[in-house]
Design an enzyme around this catalytic site. Structure first.
Site, PDB file in Angstrom:
ATOM      1  N   LYS A  10       0.759  -1.396   0.424  1.00  0.00           N
ATOM      2  CA  LYS A  10       0.007   0.243  -0.122  1.00  0.00           C
ATOM      3  C   LYS A  10       1.221   1.426  -0.037  1.00  0.00           C
ATOM      4  O   LYS A  10       0.803   2.725  -0.590  1.00  0.00           O
ATOM      5  CB  LYS A  10      -0.668  -0.053   1.229  1.00  0.00           C
ATOM      6  CG  LYS A  10      -2.128  -1.581   0.987  1.00  0.00           C
ATOM      7  CD  LYS A  10      -2.936  -0.615   1.772  1.00  0.00           C
ATOM      8  CE  LYS A  10      -4.650  -1.732   1.526  1.00  0.00           C
ATOM      9  NZ  LYS A  10      -5.936  -1.481   2.179  1.00  0.00           N
ATOM     10  N   LYS A  41      -4.976 -10.820  -5.102  1.00  0.00           N
ATOM     11  CA  LYS A  41      -6.385 -10.652  -4.726  1.00  0.00           C
ATOM     12  C   LYS A  41      -7.712  -9.800  -5.212  1.00  0.00           C
ATOM     13  O   LYS A  41      -7.094  -8.756  -5.184  1.00  0.00           O
ATOM     14  CB  LYS A  41      -6.052 -10.618  -3.538  1.00  0.00           C
ATOM     15  CG  LYS A  41      -5.825  -9.278  -2.582  1.00  0.00           C
ATOM     16  CD  LYS A  41      -6.364  -9.262  -1.165  1.00  0.00           C
ATOM     17  CE  LYS A  41      -6.249  -8.361   0.076  1.00  0.00           C
ATOM     18  NZ  LYS A  41      -6.521  -8.116   0.604  1.00  0.00           N
ATOM     19  N   LYS A  75     -10.867  -4.270  -2.715  1.00  0.00           N
ATOM     20  CA  LYS A  75     -12.539  -2.954  -2.405  1.00  0.00           C
ATOM     21  C   LYS A  75     -11.448  -1.540  -3.547  1.00  0.00           C
ATOM     22  O   LYS A  75     -11.723  -0.956  -4.130  1.00  0.00           O
ATOM     23  CB  LYS A  75     -12.141  -1.700  -1.247  1.00  0.00           C
ATOM     24  CG  LYS A  75     -13.555  -3.535  -0.804  1.00  0.00           C
ATOM     25  CD  LYS A  75     -13.177  -2.435   0.854  1.00  0.00           C
ATOM     26  CE  LYS A  75     -13.618  -3.097   1.738  1.00  0.00           C
ATOM     27  NZ  LYS A  75     -12.375  -3.601   3.121  1.00  0.00           N
TER      28      LYS A  75
END
Ligand code: AQP
Length: 346
Positions: free
Chosen positions: A126, A209, A212
């Site tokens: 991230k 994966k 969202k």
């Protein structure tokens, strides 16, 4: 991975209690459902004490639009309830209403080591190359997650495979705290990661994966997608030209095919081998409509119920406030005892 020394061998002294959370950071998707929500309802229905949380303080580790965060939190609460979480049986609330999470997280920030956080793959993914510009909260995320769990003395945490590393860090924090202060105060939590679809992958890339935050909406099935959208996304899902094998080992080198079979198995409550016994030899042109029908049959009642619940937001807010009161009743004495152990005058 830890610098902590493993001394605590069992959680025998702790009552079995389940905790888990989901971030209200966007639309719920099939990965959240199969990896988390569906299993949350399973734990609740086994009669175990269950505590479930909308982790809004985790969500703000990356920018969230304030109005959208409120909407997402309520929609997530609706998603929990529509997926079978009964607020009369489980404690259901949002994290920021129970200040003890953040208070214990500060203590854990002083227990956890910088090196432990730096090794977290979610941090690396991230923050990326721009880590100097990422928030301090994103770096300390696993410490808050440990506090979420341990402020309830939770012994078991059902999560998707992607959260395994954070749970190992939660165990390391509990062990180090217990060692540093010479107590057996925090349980060494067990991750519960089982079943066919604990890692649902992107429909556009079977090696990534489902998430969202993926910019491609076609990469995921949102819990609020209508039947046509679900069917279209599955029809367009990436696959390979071969027919389906009749045994799981035939999927080892085929991530996109494996993902669709895993999803089918998760939705149908079957093992991958059981699915392949039924569909082995079929082409994807035949299997995809079967998967789309199954996904619509399982998800439509949930999305209809979510929309219905969202019509009465006051009721959702009242459920969350009541859940927060029940959560505090467990968390406050555990935080108080923690402060006493570490020598804070009360
Ligand atoms: N693809 C997935 N397969 C299986 N389980 C998954 N979970 C998330 N994605 C998958 C599980 O859902 C729970 C809540 O996750 P979260 O929303 O708190 O955080 P996340 O893992 O970071 O989810 P996303 O969708 O990837 O969100 P963004 O994009 O905002 O980071 C956890 O139990 C997780 O394992």
């Amino acid at each position: 991975m830890s610098d902590a020394v493993q001394t605590q061998s069992s959680n025998a002294a702790f009552t079995k209690r389940v905790f888990s959370g989901i971030q209200p950071s966007g639309d719920l998707h099939l990965g959240n459902y199969l990896g988390a929500l569906k299993r949350f309802a399973g734990a609740q229905n086994q009669g175990i004490e269950t505590v479930y949380c909308m982790v809004d303080q985790h969500a703000i580790t990356v920018w969230q639009d304030p109005a959208e965060l409120k909407r997402s939190t309520r929609e997530l609460a609706a998603g929990f309830i529509a997926s079978g979480i009964d607020p009369e049986k489980s404690i259901l609330f949002n994290q920021s209403q129970v200040a003890e999470h953040a208070q214990l997280a500060w203590v854990f920030n002083c227990v956890a080591r910088m090196g432990w956080m730096q090794r977290m793959t979610q941090w690396k993914d991230k923050a990326g190359k721009n880590s100097q510009n990422a928030s301090l909260g994103l770096f300390a995320y696993p410490s808050l997650m440990a506090a979420d769990i341990l402020v309830y003395h939770a012994t078991h945490v059902p999560v998707g495979e992607d959260q395994k590393q954070h749970l190992e860090l939660t165990r390391d924090i509990a062990i180090k705290f217990n060692n540093d202060y010479g107590v057996e105060f925090f349980p060494v939590t067990e991750p519960v990661i089982e079943g066919a679809a604990t890692r649902v992958m992107s429909l556009r890339d079977g090696t990534k994966k489902m998430s969202k935050s993926d910019p491609s909406d076609a990469s995921r099935i949102n819990m609020t997608d209508d039947a046509d959208t679900i069917a279209k996304k599955i029809r367009k899902a990436k696959t390979d030209p071969e027919a389906l094998p009749s045994e799981a080992k035939g999927l080892e080198e085929r991530p996109d095919a494996r993902n669709l079979v895993n999803i089918y198995a998760g939705l149908a409550d079957m093992s991958v081998d059981e699915v392949l016994r039924d569909v082995g030899g079929k082409a994807f042109s035949e299997f995809k409509p079967m998967l789309a029908d199954l996904a619509v049959a399982k998800l439509s009642p949930i999305s209809t119920e979510m929309a219905h619940l969202m019509e009465n937001q006051d009721e959702i807010d009242a459920i969350l406030r009541k859940g927060a009161d029940s959560a505090r009743a467990i968390a406050t004495p555990i935080l108080e005892k923690t402060y006493d152990i570490i020598g804070m005058v009360r």
